[in-house]
Design an enzyme around this catalytic site. Sequence first.
Site, PDB file in Angstrom:
ATOM      1  CE  LYS A  66      -8.712  79.537  -8.410  1.00  0.00           C
ATOM      2  NZ  LYS A  66      -8.383  80.290  -7.191  1.00  0.00           N
ATOM      3  CB  ALA A 128       4.182  75.807   0.830  1.00  0.00           C
ATOM      4  CG  MET A 215      -5.686  83.032   2.077  1.00  0.00           C
ATOM      5  SD  MET A 215      -4.757  82.484   0.632  1.00  0.00           S
ATOM      6  CE  MET A 215      -3.113  82.865   1.153  1.00  0.00           C
TER       7      MET A 215
HETATM    8  P1  ATR Z   1      -4.562  74.868  -2.272  1.00  0.00           P
HETATM    9  O1  ATR Z   1      -4.775  74.952  -3.743  1.00  0.00           O
HETATM   10  O2  ATR Z   1      -5.791  75.078  -1.438  1.00  0.00           O
HETATM   11  O3  ATR Z   1      -3.419  75.691  -1.820  1.00  0.00           O
HETATM   12  P2  ATR Z   1      -2.868  72.568  -2.062  1.00  0.00           P
HETATM   13  O4  ATR Z   1      -2.033  73.071  -3.194  1.00  0.00           O
HETATM   14  O5  ATR Z   1      -3.231  71.122  -2.010  1.00  0.00           O
HETATM   15  O6  ATR Z   1      -4.239  73.333  -1.998  1.00  0.00           O
HETATM   16  O7  ATR Z   1      -2.132  72.983  -0.706  1.00  0.00           O
HETATM   17  C1  ATR Z   1      -2.699  72.709   0.546  1.00  0.00           C
HETATM   18  C2  ATR Z   1      -1.802  73.314   1.632  1.00  0.00           C
HETATM   19  O8  ATR Z   1      -2.410  73.108   2.905  1.00  0.00           O
HETATM   20  C3  ATR Z   1      -0.428  72.693   1.702  1.00  0.00           C
HETATM   21  O9  ATR Z   1       0.492  73.655   2.124  1.00  0.00           O
HETATM   22  C4  ATR Z   1      -0.617  71.616   2.793  1.00  0.00           C
HETATM   23  O10 ATR Z   1       0.564  71.236   3.432  1.00  0.00           O
HETATM   24  P3  ATR Z   1       1.539  70.108   2.750  1.00  0.00           P
HETATM   25  O11 ATR Z   1       2.221  70.786   1.616  1.00  0.00           O
HETATM   26  O12 ATR Z   1       2.467  69.728   3.831  1.00  0.00           O
HETATM   27  O13 ATR Z   1       0.623  68.998   2.313  1.00  0.00           O
HETATM   28  C5  ATR Z   1      -1.506  72.354   3.741  1.00  0.00           C
HETATM   29  N1  ATR Z   1      -2.303  71.488   4.621  1.00  0.00           N
HETATM   30  C6  ATR Z   1      -3.406  70.774   4.309  1.00  0.00           C
HETATM   31  N2  ATR Z   1      -3.890  70.133   5.391  1.00  0.00           N
HETATM   32  C7  ATR Z   1      -3.077  70.456   6.434  1.00  0.00           C
HETATM   33  C8  ATR Z   1      -3.042  70.126   7.823  1.00  0.00           C
HETATM   34  N3  ATR Z   1      -3.972  69.321   8.375  1.00  0.00           N
HETATM   35  N4  ATR Z   1      -2.062  70.662   8.577  1.00  0.00           N
HETATM   36  C9  ATR Z   1      -1.104  71.455   8.043  1.00  0.00           C
HETATM   37  N5  ATR Z   1      -1.078  71.807   6.729  1.00  0.00           N
HETATM   38  C10 ATR Z   1      -2.045  71.314   5.946  1.00  0.00           C
END
Ligand code: ATR
Length: 276
Positions: A66, A128, A215
């Site tokens: 994207k 986020a 989502m």
């Molecule tokens: P996407 O494109 O799916 O949004 P991303 O940009 O890598 O993927 O973002 C993943 C999100 O899931 C982030 O907010 C991440 O938190 P961090 O910013 O602290 O890394 C969150 N996330 C992923 N695994 C998680 C977990 N086990 N517990 C809490 N938050 C998680």
Amino acid sequence: MTDTYAVFGDPIAHSKSPYIHRQFAEQTGQDLAYTRQQVPSAQFEQAADAFFAGGGKGLNITAPLKLDAYGYAARLTVRARRAGAVNTLARQPDGTLLGDNTDGIGMINDMHNLGWKIADQRVLILGAGGAVRGVLQPLLEQAPASVSIANRTLHKAEQLAKGFVDLGTIEPLGYESLSGRQFDLVINGTSASLSGDLPPLPDDLLAPGAACYDMMYSAEPTVFLQWAEQHGARHQADGLGMLVGQAAESFYLWRQVRPEVIPVITSLRRSLGAKR
Ligand code: ATR
């Protein structure tokens, strides 16, 4: 001549987009072909050039491309610019490529179809990352009472909030600050569900009558929706309707015709269940 469309991603084998768009085309009597193509990020530009040089009219773009598509588009819609990502490319009559992002409006339309209220609700978003950034503008446009974003890495939530100050106030939070707070609509935008994880959520997070939206989607309820069920949510939905909703908006951008989403959501849900 039949107009051609495709979805690019990596991996792409399990993409439901060809099925969804063929259903839309059948419903609306549009003459189009829609295929899928596995494209690694390093080859995005080359593959997109070839697709459009061959007369292609539009592309859907999924992970992890994207951002590549965002850089590739000659023009961007306001919502794509806000999302910082492009999930739809549309060849314009003058030959230029317009980049759009229909993920956020797809989610909002799904909530409307579900009969959920967003206006005046206290909204909490978990995560986020890119998925969350993609939905913030359409969400703020619904005039919720408040929008809070909880993230494991607080500064990412703070950065996101800063990027949208002109559209509304977003409160960035760490998960530990959720205790004692209550929300009417909680949206899981973390990728945690993918690995069966759940961010740490207090037991009394949901206000009476609250709705929970993930989502992500899957055949079985996601861990977040299981949590929602156990913690008194009145309404729950996963992201299957968002997937079909974003596709419908892409279809509309390309064909200026609005397809019906409900029958497609219903048949996809049935086929997910059948694979259990
Ligand atoms: P996407 O494109 O799916 O949004 P991303 O940009 O890598 O993927 O973002 C993943 C999100 O899931 C982030 O907010 C991440 O938190 P961090 O910013 O602290 O890394 C969150 N996330 C992923 N695994 C998680 C977990 N086990 N517990 C809490 N938050 C998680």
